[in-house]
Scaffold this motif. Structure first.
Motif, short mmCIF file in Angstrom:
data_model
loop_
_atom_site.label_atom_id
_atom_site.label_comp_id
_atom_site.label_asym_id
_atom_site.label_seq_id
_atom_site.Cartn_x
_atom_site.Cartn_y
_atom_site.Cartn_z
N ARG A 51 100.12 -17.49 21.58
CA ARG A 51 99.47 -18.66 20.99
C ARG A 51 98.15 -18.87 21.72
NH1 ARG A 51 99.63 -24.28 22.11
NH2 ARG A 51 101.11 -23.96 23.80
N ALA A 52 97.04 -18.80 20.97
CA ALA A 52 95.72 -19.00 21.56
C ALA A 52 95.62 -20.42 22.11
CB ALA A 52 94.64 -18.74 20.53
N LYS A 53 94.94 -20.54 23.24
CA LYS A 53 94.75 -21.86 23.83
C LYS A 53 93.83 -22.69 22.96
CE LYS A 53 95.64 -20.76 28.60
NZ LYS A 53 95.08 -20.66 29.95
N PRO A 54 94.02 -24.00 22.98
CA PRO A 54 93.15 -24.88 22.19
C PRO A 54 91.70 -24.67 22.57
CG PRO A 54 95.04 -26.07 23.04
CD PRO A 54 95.07 -24.71 23.67
N PRO A 55 90.77 -24.82 21.64
CA PRO A 55 90.92 -25.42 20.33
C PRO A 55 91.41 -24.46 19.26
CG PRO A 55 88.64 -24.90 20.67
CD PRO A 55 89.37 -24.50 21.93
N LEU A 56 91.64 -23.19 19.58
CA LEU A 56 92.11 -22.23 18.58
C LEU A 56 93.57 -22.50 18.25
CD1 LEU A 56 90.54 -19.02 20.12
CD2 LEU A 56 89.62 -20.44 18.30
N THR A 57 93.97 -22.13 17.04
CA THR A 57 95.35 -22.35 16.64
C THR A 57 96.03 -21.06 16.19
OG1 THR A 57 94.62 -22.87 14.40
CG2 THR A 57 94.92 -24.73 15.90
N THR A 58 95.45 -19.93 16.56
CA THR A 58 95.99 -18.63 16.15
C THR A 58 97.31 -18.35 16.85
OG1 THR A 58 93.75 -17.81 15.88
CG2 THR A 58 95.48 -16.17 16.01
N VAL A 59 98.30 -17.89 16.08
CA VAL A 59 99.59 -17.48 16.62
C VAL A 59 99.88 -16.09 16.08
CG1 VAL A 59 102.07 -17.96 16.69
CG2 VAL A 59 100.44 -19.85 16.72
N THR A 60 100.22 -15.15 16.98
CA THR A 60 100.56 -13.80 16.54
C THR A 60 101.91 -13.40 17.11
OG1 THR A 60 99.36 -12.81 18.40
CG2 THR A 60 98.16 -13.03 16.34
N TYR A 61 102.61 -12.52 16.39
CA TYR A 61 103.93 -12.03 16.78
C TYR A 61 103.82 -10.54 17.07
CZ TYR A 61 105.62 -16.39 14.75
OH TYR A 61 105.84 -17.70 14.47
N HIS A 62 104.42 -10.11 18.18
CA HIS A 62 104.37 -8.71 18.57
C HIS A 62 105.78 -8.25 18.93
CE1 HIS A 62 99.99 -8.93 18.77
NE2 HIS A 62 100.19 -10.13 19.28
N GLN A 63 106.29 -7.25 18.21
CA GLN A 63 107.62 -6.75 18.48
C GLN A 63 107.65 -6.13 19.87
OE1 GLN A 63 109.16 -4.10 15.51
NE2 GLN A 63 111.22 -4.15 16.35
N VAL A 64 108.68 -6.45 20.65
CA VAL A 64 108.79 -5.99 22.03
C VAL A 64 108.94 -4.48 22.09
CG1 VAL A 64 110.24 -6.09 24.09
CG2 VAL A 64 109.68 -8.19 22.86
N GLU A 65 109.85 -3.92 21.32
CA GLU A 65 110.06 -2.47 21.28
C GLU A 65 110.05 -2.03 19.83
OE1 GLU A 65 113.20 -0.78 23.74
OE2 GLU A 65 113.36 -2.73 24.71
N LYS A 66 109.20 -1.10 19.50
CA LYS A 66 109.07 -0.63 18.13
C LYS A 66 110.41 -0.10 17.61
CE LYS A 66 106.60 2.40 15.11
NZ LYS A 66 105.35 2.92 14.73
N ASP A 67 110.78 -0.55 16.44
CA ASP A 67 111.99 -0.11 15.74
C ASP A 67 113.28 -0.39 16.49
OD1 ASP A 67 110.49 0.78 13.59
OD2 ASP A 67 110.19 2.75 14.49
N ARG A 68 113.29 -1.37 17.40
CA ARG A 68 114.55 -1.76 18.05
C ARG A 68 115.03 -3.05 17.41
NH1 ARG A 68 116.17 -3.04 24.27
NH2 ARG A 68 118.38 -3.19 23.84
#
Length: 98
Positions: A51-68
């Protein structure tokens, strides 16, 4: 209510104000990160949420281990939280300084 930083760099932030739900996040510079489980068609992924720090509101999801995939949300959540802690430790040790 303001978040309270802890000695280990974690914060308990109230992300869902109507539900009184606190989430442990780690500060890694321009982002706060946390580990969670994400359900996809009855199975679960361990993901790190950035989660980007304010004032940005961007949230991204990243899988911890590919295909697990995990059979339960609890196991995926634990794996994601451990990965978030490991990422925080790596950043603290200078992993982003190149």
């Amino acid at each position: 209510m303001k978040p309270v930083p802890k000695a280990d760099g974690a914060q308990h932030n109230r992300l869902f104000p109507r539900e009184d739900c606190y989430v442990t996040e780690f500060d890694i510079g321009e982002f706060f990160i946390r580990g969670e489980a994400r359900e996809v068609e009855g199975e679960f992924q361990a993901v790190i949420i950035m989660r980007a720090k304010p004032p940005l509101t961007t949230v991204t999801y990243h899988q911890v281990e590919k295909d697990r995939w995990f059979k339960t949300a609890d196991v995926a959540t634990v794996a994601a939280q451990e990965a978030a802690k490991a990422l925080k430790l790596a950043v603290d040790e200078g992993a982003l300084k190149a």
